[in-house]
Design a protein around this motif. Structure first.
Motif, PDB file in Angstrom:
ATOM      1  N   SER A   1       4.521  -7.141   2.393  1.00  0.00           N
ATOM      2  CA  SER A   1       3.680  -6.836   3.565  1.00  0.00           C
ATOM      3  C   SER A   1       3.365  -8.109   4.343  1.00  0.00           C
ATOM      4  CB  SER A   1       2.379  -6.160   3.132  1.00  0.00           C
ATOM      5  OG  SER A   1       2.636  -4.940   2.524  1.00  0.00           O
ATOM      6  N   GLN A   2       3.047  -9.189   3.622  1.00  0.00           N
ATOM      7  CA  GLN A   2       2.758 -10.455   4.296  1.00  0.00           C
ATOM      8  C   GLN A   2       3.996 -10.980   5.027  1.00  0.00           C
ATOM      9  OE1 GLN A   2       1.266 -12.779   1.009  1.00  0.00           O
ATOM     10  NE2 GLN A   2      -0.856 -12.287   1.476  1.00  0.00           N
ATOM     11  N   THR A   3       5.162 -10.830   4.406  1.00  0.00           N
ATOM     12  CA  THR A   3       6.403 -11.280   5.032  1.00  0.00           C
ATOM     13  C   THR A   3       6.666 -10.496   6.316  1.00  0.00           C
ATOM     14  OG1 THR A   3       7.284 -11.834   2.853  1.00  0.00           O
ATOM     15  CG2 THR A   3       8.868 -11.646   4.638  1.00  0.00           C
ATOM     16  N   VAL A   4       6.434  -9.194   6.275  1.00  0.00           N
ATOM     17  CA  VAL A   4       6.617  -8.358   7.468  1.00  0.00           C
ATOM     18  C   VAL A   4       5.603  -8.749   8.532  1.00  0.00           C
ATOM     19  CG1 VAL A   4       6.429  -6.002   8.349  1.00  0.00           C
ATOM     20  CG2 VAL A   4       7.685  -6.440   6.234  1.00  0.00           C
TER      21      VAL A   4
ATOM     22  N   ASP B   1      13.413  -7.912   7.572  1.00  0.00           N
ATOM     23  CA  ASP B   1      14.511  -7.716   6.625  1.00  0.00           C
ATOM     24  C   ASP B   1      14.011  -7.654   5.190  1.00  0.00           C
ATOM     25  OD1 ASP B   1      16.482  -7.677   8.598  1.00  0.00           O
ATOM     26  OD2 ASP B   1      16.510  -9.870   8.685  1.00  0.00           O
ATOM     27  N   THR B   2      12.732  -7.589   4.993  1.00  0.00           N
ATOM     28  CA  THR B   2      12.129  -7.534   3.663  1.00  0.00           C
ATOM     29  C   THR B   2      12.228  -6.125   3.096  1.00  0.00           C
ATOM     30  OG1 THR B   2      10.571  -9.249   4.285  1.00  0.00           O
ATOM     31  CG2 THR B   2       9.988  -7.921   2.396  1.00  0.00           C
TER      32      THR B   2
ATOM     33  N   ASP C   1       7.605   6.324 -10.612  1.00  0.00           N
ATOM     34  CA  ASP C   1       6.207   6.730 -10.479  1.00  0.00           C
ATOM     35  C   ASP C   1       5.763   6.628  -9.028  1.00  0.00           C
ATOM     36  OD1 ASP C   1       6.165   4.010 -10.174  1.00  0.00           O
ATOM     37  OD2 ASP C   1       4.877   3.586 -11.888  1.00  0.00           O
ATOM     38  N   GLU C   2       4.460   6.701  -8.837  1.00  0.00           N
ATOM     39  CA  GLU C   2       3.903   6.670  -7.488  1.00  0.00           C
ATOM     40  C   GLU C   2       4.183   5.341  -6.788  1.00  0.00           C
ATOM     41  OE1 GLU C   2       2.161   7.582 -10.189  1.00  0.00           O
ATOM     42  OE2 GLU C   2       1.864   9.705  -9.831  1.00  0.00           O
ATOM     43  N   LEU C   3       4.227   4.253  -7.559  1.00  0.00           N
ATOM     44  CA  LEU C   3       4.508   2.957  -6.948  1.00  0.00           C
ATOM     45  C   LEU C   3       5.935   2.907  -6.406  1.00  0.00           C
ATOM     46  CD1 LEU C   3       2.697   0.570  -9.440  1.00  0.00           C
ATOM     47  CD2 LEU C   3       2.048   1.070  -7.090  1.00  0.00           C
ATOM     48  N   GLN C   4       6.871   3.551  -7.082  1.00  0.00           N
ATOM     49  CA  GLN C   4       8.242   3.629  -6.586  1.00  0.00           C
ATOM     50  C   GLN C   4       8.285   4.427  -5.280  1.00  0.00           C
ATOM     51  OE1 GLN C   4      11.201   2.216  -7.692  1.00  0.00           O
ATOM     52  NE2 GLN C   4      11.910   2.982  -5.725  1.00  0.00           N
ATOM     53  N   GLN C   5       7.534   5.531  -5.242  1.00  0.00           N
ATOM     54  CA  GLN C   5       7.461   6.325  -4.014  1.00  0.00           C
ATOM     55  C   GLN C   5       6.832   5.510  -2.892  1.00  0.00           C
ATOM     56  OE1 GLN C   5       5.246   9.769  -5.209  1.00  0.00           O
ATOM     57  NE2 GLN C   5       6.972  10.702  -6.278  1.00  0.00           N
ATOM     58  N   PHE C   6       5.824   4.729  -3.232  1.00  0.00           N
ATOM     59  CA  PHE C   6       5.175   3.871  -2.243  1.00  0.00           C
ATOM     60  C   PHE C   6       6.152   2.814  -1.735  1.00  0.00           C
ATOM     61  CE2 PHE C   6       2.133   0.345  -1.197  1.00  0.00           C
ATOM     62  CZ  PHE C   6       1.616   0.947  -0.076  1.00  0.00           C
ATOM     63  N   ALA C   7       6.924   2.211  -2.641  1.00  0.00           N
ATOM     64  CA  ALA C   7       7.910   1.207  -2.244  1.00  0.00           C
ATOM     65  C   ALA C   7       8.972   1.835  -1.345  1.00  0.00           C
ATOM     66  CB  ALA C   7       8.549   0.573  -3.473  1.00  0.00           C
ATOM     67  N   ASP C   8       9.424   3.041  -1.685  1.00  0.00           N
ATOM     68  CA  ASP C   8      10.417   3.723  -0.845  1.00  0.00           C
ATOM     69  C   ASP C   8       9.847   4.012   0.543  1.00  0.00           C
ATOM     70  OD1 ASP C   8      12.164   3.662  -2.980  1.00  0.00           O
ATOM     71  OD2 ASP C   8      11.806   5.756  -3.573  1.00  0.00           O
TER      72      ASP C   8
ATOM     73  N   ILE D   1       9.454   0.030   7.182  1.00  0.00           N
ATOM     74  CA  ILE D   1       9.968  -1.235   7.720  1.00  0.00           C
ATOM     75  C   ILE D   1      11.235  -0.989   8.533  1.00  0.00           C
ATOM     76  CG2 ILE D   1      10.921  -3.494   7.083  1.00  0.00           C
ATOM     77  CD1 ILE D   1       7.821  -3.068   6.819  1.00  0.00           C
ATOM     78  N   GLU D   2      12.097  -0.087   8.070  1.00  0.00           N
ATOM     79  CA  GLU D   2      13.301   0.255   8.836  1.00  0.00           C
ATOM     80  C   GLU D   2      12.914   0.823  10.200  1.00  0.00           C
ATOM     81  OE1 GLU D   2      16.634  -0.102   8.611  1.00  0.00           O
ATOM     82  OE2 GLU D   2      16.202  -1.388   6.893  1.00  0.00           O
ATOM     83  N   LYS D   3      11.923   1.719  10.215  1.00  0.00           N
ATOM     84  CA  LYS D   3      11.464   2.311  11.475  1.00  0.00           C
ATOM     85  C   LYS D   3      10.864   1.245  12.389  1.00  0.00           C
ATOM     86  CE  LYS D   3      12.133   6.724  11.524  1.00  0.00           C
ATOM     87  NZ  LYS D   3      13.051   7.298  12.490  1.00  0.00           N
ATOM     88  N   ILE D   4      10.027   0.390  11.821  1.00  0.00           N
ATOM     89  CA  ILE D   4       9.402  -0.670  12.624  1.00  0.00           C
ATOM     90  C   ILE D   4      10.468  -1.599  13.191  1.00  0.00           C
ATOM     91  CG2 ILE D   4       7.947  -2.741  12.487  1.00  0.00           C
ATOM     92  CD1 ILE D   4       6.155  -1.209  10.549  1.00  0.00           C
ATOM     93  N   LYS D   5      11.449  -1.964  12.358  1.00  0.00           N
ATOM     94  CA  LYS D   5      12.524  -2.843  12.819  1.00  0.00           C
ATOM     95  C   LYS D   5      13.301  -2.186  13.956  1.00  0.00           C
ATOM     96  CE  LYS D   5      16.551  -5.388  11.133  1.00  0.00           C
ATOM     97  NZ  LYS D   5      17.380  -5.677   9.965  1.00  0.00           N
TER      98      LYS D   5
END
Length: 173
Positions: free
Chosen positions: A86-89, A95-96, A104-111, A117-121
């Motif tokens: 998030s800080q890098t973005v 490209d992060t 688990d939920e953290l994997q879903q959050f990462a996805d 990030i793809e949408k923002i880019k």
């Protein structure tokens, strides 16, 4: 009935624990079993028991701390990776990506984070393209072009206007 008593033995001249247990056969009591043990032997047994319990408690606490540490690392590592991404973005690097090895939920959050990030880019690239197109259009106009905000300050101007007033950056004036 069973009976127990601690008393001083004048024979051995020490405190002793005496226990008496009736022997029952066919509802009758043909005899009584009487046992005695030195109190210092009982103290030694209870001391060893107490030491054993303390050692078991210490080992159990140590194992529990190791398990808690391992679990906390398993949870905090992905969260730390997401925070760093998030800080890098936020610094402008789109490209992060965050890749986790879990289901688990953290994997879903990462996805979701990676998708966002793809949408923002994509949107950022689209806006940059539109901005370049607008700048090209504005710079190609030979007449003076000037855009003012509600306070009368210059928001945007073309090269023709800048050359005529001999100022490189009139925006904000």
């Amino acid at each position: 009935q069973t009976g127990a008593a601690v008393r001083y033995s004048s024979t051995v001249e020490e405190d002793m624990l005496y226990v008496a247990v009736p022997i029952v056969r066919a509802g009758a009591i043909p005899g009584v079993l009487r046992l005695s043990l030195f109190m210092h032997d009982i103290s030694r047994i209870t001391d060893r028991f107490r030491q054993g319990m303390l050692l078991i408690g210490f080992c159990a606490t140590l194992v529990a701390l190791c398990i808690a540490y391992a679990l906390s690392r398993k949870i905090t590592r992905p969260v730390r990776m997401l925070r760093e991404a998030s800080q890098t973005v936020a610094e402008g690097n789109f490209d992060t990506r965050v890749f986790l090895d879990s289901n688990d939920e953290l994997q879903q959050f990462a996805d979701s984070f990676n998708y966002m990030i793809e949408k923002i880019k994509s949107l950022f690239n689209e806006i940059s393209l539109q901005r370049r197109e607008l700048e090209n259009i504005i710079s190609s106009i030979h007449e003076y072009l000037l855009v003012l905000d509600s306070e009368g300050k210059i928001v945007l101007s073309n090269d023709s206007f800048k050359k005529s007033i001999a100022k490189e950056d009139p925006e904000g004036k």
